[in-house]
Design a protein around this motif. Sequence first.
Motif, mmCIF file in Angstrom:
data_model
loop_
_atom_site.group_PDB
_atom_site.id
_atom_site.type_symbol
_atom_site.label_atom_id
_atom_site.label_comp_id
_atom_site.label_asym_id
_atom_site.label_seq_id
_atom_site.Cartn_x
_atom_site.Cartn_y
_atom_site.Cartn_z
ATOM 1 N N ALA A 1 14.700 26.257 17.220
ATOM 2 C CA ALA A 1 14.315 24.942 17.730
ATOM 3 C C ALA A 1 12.858 24.855 18.151
ATOM 4 O O ALA A 1 12.210 23.831 17.925
ATOM 5 N N LEU B 1 16.914 19.902 16.445
ATOM 6 C CA LEU B 1 17.293 21.251 16.854
ATOM 7 C C LEU B 1 17.008 21.484 18.339
ATOM 8 O O LEU B 1 17.726 22.232 19.012
ATOM 9 N N VAL B 2 15.967 20.842 18.845
ATOM 10 C CA VAL B 2 15.682 20.991 20.273
ATOM 11 C C VAL B 2 16.810 20.389 21.093
ATOM 12 O O VAL B 2 17.233 20.945 22.107
ATOM 13 N N THR C 1 9.934 23.520 15.936
ATOM 14 C CA THR C 1 9.970 22.125 15.507
ATOM 15 C C THR C 1 9.161 21.229 16.434
ATOM 16 O O THR C 1 8.823 20.100 16.077
ATOM 17 N N PRO D 1 20.035 9.695 8.683
ATOM 18 C CA PRO D 1 19.440 8.766 9.649
ATOM 19 C C PRO D 1 18.331 7.921 9.031
ATOM 20 O O PRO D 1 18.251 6.710 9.279
ATOM 21 N N MET E 1 19.175 29.912 18.879
ATOM 22 C CA MET E 1 18.851 28.484 18.876
ATOM 23 C C MET E 1 17.407 28.275 19.331
ATOM 24 O O MET E 1 16.703 27.418 18.795
ATOM 25 N N GLN F 1 6.692 17.592 15.952
ATOM 26 C CA GLN F 1 6.835 16.343 16.677
ATOM 27 C C GLN F 1 5.495 15.850 17.207
ATOM 28 O O GLN F 1 5.172 14.674 17.086
ATOM 29 N N GLY G 1 19.827 10.275 14.870
ATOM 30 C CA GLY G 1 19.755 8.876 14.518
ATOM 31 C C GLY G 1 19.006 8.034 15.513
ATOM 32 O O GLY G 1 18.166 7.214 15.143
ATOM 33 N N SER H 1 14.478 12.383 14.006
ATOM 34 C CA SER H 1 15.057 13.601 13.426
ATOM 35 C C SER H 1 14.212 14.836 13.620
ATOM 36 O O SER H 1 14.641 15.931 13.326
ATOM 37 N N ASN H 2 12.984 14.703 14.111
ATOM 38 C CA ASN H 2 12.135 15.884 14.234
ATOM 39 C C ASN H 2 12.671 16.903 15.220
ATOM 40 O O ASN H 2 12.593 18.095 15.016
ATOM 41 N N LEU H 3 13.203 16.385 16.330
ATOM 42 C CA LEU H 3 13.548 17.311 17.411
ATOM 43 C C LEU H 3 15.046 17.566 17.489
ATOM 44 O O LEU H 3 15.549 17.965 18.531
#
Lengths: 363, 292, 452
Positions: free
Chosen positions: A121, B265-266, A124, C240, A117, A128, B257, B261-263
């Motif tokens: 993760a 997976l974080v 990404t 979303p 994970m 952001q 939502g 949606s960018n994070l």
Amino acid sequence: MTLARHLGAAIVVAAIVVLLSIQLSAYRDYQLAEVAAYLVAVAGLTVLIGLSGQISIGHGAFMAIGGYTSALLLTHLGWPLALILLASVVVSAAGGALFGVAAARLRGPYLAGATLMLAVALPTVADQYQHFFGGDQGLSVAITTPASLGATFPPTRWQAWVTCASALIALILLANLARSRVGRSWRAVRDDEVAAALSGLNVARLQVLAFVVSAACAGLGGALLAVVTGIVAPGAYTLTLSIALLTAAVLGGLGTLPGALWGSLVLVLVPTYLTNVGTSHGLSSGASSSVPIAAYGVILIVVMLVFPAGIQGGLRRLFGSAVDTPPALSRWRVPFTRSAGTSPPPPLRPPAQGRENQEEGPS
Amino acid sequence: MQEFLEFTLGGIATGMIYAAIALSLVLIWRGTRILNYSQGGMAMFTTYIAWLVIRDTGSYWAGFAVALAAGLVLGSVLEVAVVRPTENKPPLNAVIVTIGLLILLEGAAGIIYGGQYRSFPAAFSIKGLKAGSIGLGISPNDVFTAAAVLAAALILALVFRYTSVGLRLRAAAFAPAVARLLGIRIGRVLTLGWALAGLFGALAGVLVTSSTFLYPNSMDSIFVLGFTAAVIGGLDSPLGAVIGGIVLGVVLSYAGGYLGSNLVLVYGLAALVLVLMIRPTGLFSSATVRRV
Amino acid sequence: MNRSFRVPRIRALAGIAGLTAVAVIAAGCSSGGGSGSSPSSSGSKKLTASAPGITASTITIGSHQPLTGVAAPGYDEISPASNAYFQYVNAHGGVYGRKIVYKVLNDQYDPTITSTDVHQLVLQDNVFAIFDGLGTPTHLAVVKYLNASKIPDLFVASGCECWNETSTEPETTGWQIDYVREGKILGKYLEQKFKGKKIGYFYQDDEFGQDGVKGLDDEIPKSQVVARQSYNPSVTNVAPQVTALKAAGAQVVVSFSVPAFTALLKLGMLKLNFNPQLAVSDVGSDPITLSGLLESFAKQGGAKVSGNALTQGIITDGYLPSLGSTSNSWIQLFTKIHSTYLKKLPLDGNVAFGIAVAYTFVQAMLKAGRNPTRQDLVNAINSGLPQGPSVAPYAYSASNHDGITGAYIAVIKNGALSQVGPVQVTDTSASGAVTTDSTSPQAAPASGIPSP
């Protein structure tokens, strides 16, 4: 005296590398630099898995930390290269410490899941905070050849020198660490965690230390790779990279530093070779570009089935003690199941039987 | 309010897919102590077979049935041919072998079917359902997906508990030496375990691909999340797999939502680490922690 | 007994021997790309090996393309299409008698692999130029390297504004219309046709989508834009974003997305019973690709509905002639190439793109002269190129490396683009107006090969 021996070997190897880099074409120098960059990361990973018995399928994340650190420092602060590499090591070590502490109680597949994970993760985050990290486009990394070498010195040769020098330093440190008390403690924890705890070793601290060391190596590898390829972007640090590092470590021979070298060579040279074979047989793009991928999968399966101890193990079987590594490093056992903390007993055949067959090798 | 409802129901629907993958991973782990990294690849491959059948016969259900059967076959074949030889060897070898299988399956799919995205039909309508005038954010197909996974899990639980085959599976996983002494053919049981896992993977593949596209890497991210769900629920526990899947699906739906949606997976990583810090072997595992 | 005193030296030597052996084998294996120049034939004009990658009989160029992986769908048709056109040219006399050799490497849309690929093409295969490198993040990885090594970096397959930096990157040129221009042209049309209606944006969260939005904002008043939703191409769940667009009440949705995500957007809208007017930029609107992606859903419940039903009425733009205009001379050329060399692929926008950009390359090579150097090729482009298959003129000059400067608005009808109104041209500044193109399109040469 370990240090002196390792230094001696390193100096000889360094001389060979310099000679080689001058003899080889610019493209081979480029590949040599790539191999050295991956070698550092794979060596750290093989120490983590082989010596301390913890698995990670997320080391691409630490390479990303190292890569982005070097890119950001270069772009915003313009530090000299050596300082940048050092900073990348420090920052990724910190990341490794953070993750190691969070995951200190995890064993086996649970640790694997957490690292998986992490690998998926972490990149990404670059999407952001695009303004800082450059988003999908990433950041470019451009180093210049020092003026003292002259204007016609090929940049690829300089990159090969930088990466190989860093790799050698990292390997010396790792080899020393493996032979030291820390290394022995790691192996004790790996072999039987309860017994190690009973004899007074601080298991959690050792586990975290192993993560710190391997993350630092991965960070250095990531920074070197960024220097060689010239860019850091999320697309360069996908799960594929973490899996590639793992396969390189196991394919080469888990827990052995020469194994890290073989694994890195396979990683860099084999896919290109397979693609060239494909195109020279007239296979153009489209469906046939999947042939190298399928072939690589077959290679992984076949090598693991035929040489369960990896390439280094296979070489040991073939050439005997000439390629032997010191006994301590060669006796790797990863109690993937035993330390997993699950109650059902270990698998079907008594594990010792399998290992006896292995140890028979060099007779 | 409508948004919340849409996110919740949508999250449950997606979560059932993760649950299906998690179930197949748990099946293999319980039986053979191997983590099957090629589970997603197997699911993708059987979905391609389903796609071929649907294209040639025009019948969705024929393709569905063939996919499940193919999953059974593929699982058994892989276990016998590739995984069995790794039994005596260090456990990480099995990991590398399954990774090799994954790469091989993706490459093979690319060679046989090509890399282009293909659309895959759904069993039922994908137009959103409404309760009165409130849109629910799920479609009849989503309801079918959830129902199919739940039904399959229930059947599996019944088989484990009430049939002799199930008893043999459980015995082989829990006490293999004793089981062998009692005459149970461990090899055959292992193959059966992998076959069942292949079945569940095929089910997940066929159900989920209709809301995305079919291409060689299509199951990669779903596998990662299914793996996470299995870890959250505890690798020993089929119940944990289902609950872990649903929880993960809903958490990610809310996170994507409401928080962007960018994070996503974080947030998934955060959820995973949180659960594991509290219970290092997952929520429902039966493990006892050894303290010294 | 401690063996360890002997071992390290032997270990080191073995390691060295191993390394050396590998290196020797590797060096021996490297066949080297461009073969030595064959003695020039006794033709009237002598062809020489005037630059790396050029021999008396061949021109070798290279490219990096995503042939597998996330970005492959659709885009993996472009390089075979270009190669097909090169084979056509080779079969009809080549470029001044030289055959074009096109080497394509798969970079899987990973910038690290792009860098390795391009290093291989330049250092090992000795290409004359890099042609049509595809992908914004991937090509950005190699732009500095190519310019530092003075390799022509032509017609990058991406609409990013990044390829127009003539002062720092003189070797690099774009080709397709850039996304800012596209945004402005689309934006002006939408602003005129949907006055007062609520507009929502759906865009890829990188330079591609952001440049498009920049162009849209130049023409659409801010007060009309009720929602701006971005997506990450590695996350296929767009529920979303669609939910948010619906919640904001958007009556028109403009999308700067790749085909897969256009399809996902459409599916998401179906699921939520949300039916605004959809406008999609060229990159993501190829009707054949889209209906292929939506095909199974259109056939829902056994109905005999074609995939085209779900693409009907989508507003888009085009900068090559529409594939539906079968009497257009360029479409006839594309069809001829397709039926001879590309039967396995559908004749869609990607194939048209590949052939068109290859045609432009041949134009540039012919203009560069009989025995060109790399600089000759760049100079040929800097002095401007005739329009070719593009509907609007190129911007090429010594100070501007933008490619196509305009496009026409179209609506998808029955699986093909149906042109609405004249070709519009503009620039990339916020204040530059969108005006009707005054130049007329060129017809394709009868032979299908540009004249020198």
